[in-house]
Structures are given as C-alpha cells and as structure tokens.
Motif scaffolding. Sequence first.
Motif, PDB file in Angstrom:
ATOM      1  N   MET A 198       0.837  -1.211   0.000  1.00 50.85           N
ATOM      2  CA  MET A 198       0.000   0.000   0.000  1.00 50.85           C
ATOM      3  C   MET A 198       0.868   1.257   0.000  1.00 50.85           C
ATOM      4  N   TYR A 213       0.886   5.420  -2.285  1.00 50.26           N
ATOM      5  CA  TYR A 213       0.936   6.840  -1.905  1.00 50.26           C
ATOM      6  C   TYR A 213       1.859   7.636  -2.819  1.00 50.26           C
ATOM      7  N   ILE A 236      -6.533   8.593  -2.233  1.00 52.19           N
ATOM      8  CA  ILE A 236      -7.030   7.214  -2.171  1.00 52.19           C
ATOM      9  C   ILE A 236      -8.442   7.270  -1.612  1.00 52.19           C
ATOM     10  N   GLU A 286     -12.271   6.314  -0.348  1.00 51.34           N
ATOM     11  CA  GLU A 286     -12.650   5.265   0.592  1.00 51.34           C
ATOM     12  C   GLU A 286     -12.969   3.944  -0.111  1.00 51.34           C
ATOM     13  N   CYS A 300      -9.967   1.936  -0.559  1.00 49.36           N
ATOM     14  CA  CYS A 300      -9.486   1.261   0.655  1.00 49.36           C
ATOM     15  C   CYS A 300     -10.276  -0.020   0.884  1.00 49.36           C
ATOM     16  N   GLU A 345      -8.518  -3.661   0.684  1.00 50.83           N
ATOM     17  CA  GLU A 345      -8.591  -4.515   1.873  1.00 50.83           C
ATOM     18  C   GLU A 345      -9.097  -5.915   1.506  1.00 50.83           C
TER      19      GLU A 345
END
Length: 361
Positions: free
Chosen positions: A82, A86, A92, A94, A97, A101
């Motif tokens: 991850m 960046y 990024i 939501e 994410c 995940e």
Amino acid sequence: MTTEYLDLVEWLRECKNDRDGVITPEIQHAGDIIKAGGLVAFPTETVYGLGGDGLNAEASKKIYAAKGRPSDNPLILHITEMEDLYGIVEEIPEAACILAEKYWPGPLTMIFKKKDCVPYSTTGGLDTVAVRMPSHKAARALIKAAGTPIAAPSANSSGRPSPTKASHVKEDLNGKIEMIIDGGEVGIGLESTIVDVTGETPVMLRPGYITKEMLDELFGKVEIDPVITTLHPDPNLKPKAPGMKYRHYAPKGDMTIFEGESEAVVARINAEATEAKKNGHVTAVLATDETKDKYNADYVFSVGKRSNPEEVAHNLFDVLREFDEVKADRLFSESFSGEKLGLAIMNRLRKAAGYNIIKVD
Ligand code: AMP
Ligand code: MG
C-alpha cells in the motif's frame, strides 16, 4: 536483440508456502534490467505482463513499441505494498481502501488520479493511472527487485490473445525484449477486473475474475461501463478504459459465436463447418468437454467443462491461439452464460469474434 530466459517454475514450487518469494541473484538481475530501462515479461495470476519501469517515460514508450500498442491505450502500474500507492496517486478514495482490503493482492486494477511523477507516456496522456497489486510470487519478487512500480500491459503483440504461458510470450515478443520469465501456466487466464474509483460510486470498466456480483456485495450496486455488456459495437459508446475500444484477443481467422440451446448450436455449427469445408476453408470449433465429440470440423478444441467457468477462463486464450497454430480460417464458438465470471468470458469472446454473434433457435 537476444532475449534472456529465466525459468522460475522450480523457484515457485520451492517458495510455495512463503508469503513472498526470496529474491535470488537471477531475479535481482531481472529487476536490474527494469531499473536500467529494459523490458521483462513475467507471469502474474491473471496473464503474463510485459514490464518496464512505470516512472520512466522512455521505458513505457519501449513497451508500446514492442507490442505495437496504440499510444493512447494506457498501461497498468504494478506495486507490492500500500505504501507504494501513496507515491503515485493523488488521493485514495474510501472505496479504494475497501477494495484493496478485500481484493489486494489479487486480480483487481483500480483507476486513481495520478501524481506528477507518473509520466503521460505510461497513462496514455490521461491524468488518471491504473494500479494493481498482484499476488503472484514471481511478479512480486520482480517488482521488489526493480524497486519501482512496474508498468505492464499483457505481454502479447497488440490485438492478439493475451498470453497465459511463457511460450505464448515467446511467440509474440522473442527478440524484442530483454527477458522472459517463465512461471508456467498462469492461474486465472483473463486480465484483471478494472474499477474506476475516482467518482462518487465505483464503476467497472473491464470485467474479470472479480465479478460485478462481488463488487455489488461490497457497495450495493456498482455501475458498469455499458460497452462491457453491449452485443453490438455502438460508435457512440466511448469506453472509459481506452483499451476496450480496440479489436482484441482476436485469432487471425474469421470467428462467429453461436448462442442458443446446446443441441441446436452443435447442429448449426456442423452445418456451417460442412459448408465452409466444401469451399476449401480450414475449420475449427471452440467447444466444451460436454460437446467436443459431436463436431465435424477439421479441429475441435475444448475450453473445459461448461459447468466450470474457472476452467473455461483459464483455457480461453490458449484455445484462441490454437486456432492460429492450426491455421484455421473459419472459426466457430459456443457461447456461455454472462453471469459472474461468465461476463468476463463473454466480453473477451465477443471481442475476439468482432461481435459476430448468431442466435440459433
Ligand atoms: P492490459 O494490461 O493490456 O490488459 O491493458 C490495460 C487496460 O487498462 C486497458 O484496457 C486500458 O485501457 C486500461 N487502463 C489503463 N489505465 C487506465 C486509465 N487511467 N483509465 C482507464 N482505463 C485504463
Ligand atoms: Mg492487453
């Protein structure tokens, strides 16, 4: 140029139970080729990729040249952590994410707003960038050894079916790139699912192993780019993934898909093949285990059991390449349900057939 060849089949077997594979001197050498601006084809869990340093504009240009790929068809950047994300994307969201995940590392690509360090030659001139975190150990070891996000489209000549074995890569790119890494047959066999996460709600731009149903489960209903489901190409429909507009995955022969009840499809394909043979054509059928003995064409290739879409996906591109191997020029294909993984299978098949579809009653 002489293409080096690195066999990692045994290495993959040895590091089967490790989280990540050990970076051997040979893998470091492959990484150094990427660092120096060269190109290395490598296995991933989806299809083989043609990798170059994604932050080096010249390396990206070499990828387009080696594939004969139109320069407005952007590349996917491959990362392993991850933290790597960046450095290359502005934000990024939501939804990203949640998706990361659940499905990273894995066969999922997401579209983000790019940072300035990502060159326009990698993104085909777009302000967005496609990113994937593969799970394949050889891919991960190569990215780590290179120490940079690796830009990698599928490692085929533009327009041909994507490669699912190192021999496919050799057919298309031998002598044009610095190295081919052999990791045996890939697992999935279809390219990654692409999801645009830059807007209010996630939009699926290309179907793959991560299905629309799986995304719906996470987000309620996700949008889907209408070009994915279209049965007839519409010049007014502009695909959001630029690559989806090109003829793709295509064998050299003239291919038609037959949709309908199995017995009727077999009968119709046999009638078409008989006629084509009479006219001097070499005929071939994309069949399933259930039907493969019922055809009279010159060549019959099964993609596996119809009841097992994973198997069909795994074998699809190999069979499309077999059509070319035997120099068949009239190709007939069965059709599959468009549910779940079937959406990706039918998307690739329709494109391979140039949307030549006949409904059989
Ligand atoms: P390939 O890796 O050969 O399967 O090709 C990459 C696919 O990702 C192509 O269909 C591209 O159009 C798509 N793609 C890459 N970058 C973007 C982007 N920034 N926006 C939309 N689609 C993208
Ligand atoms: Mg491709």
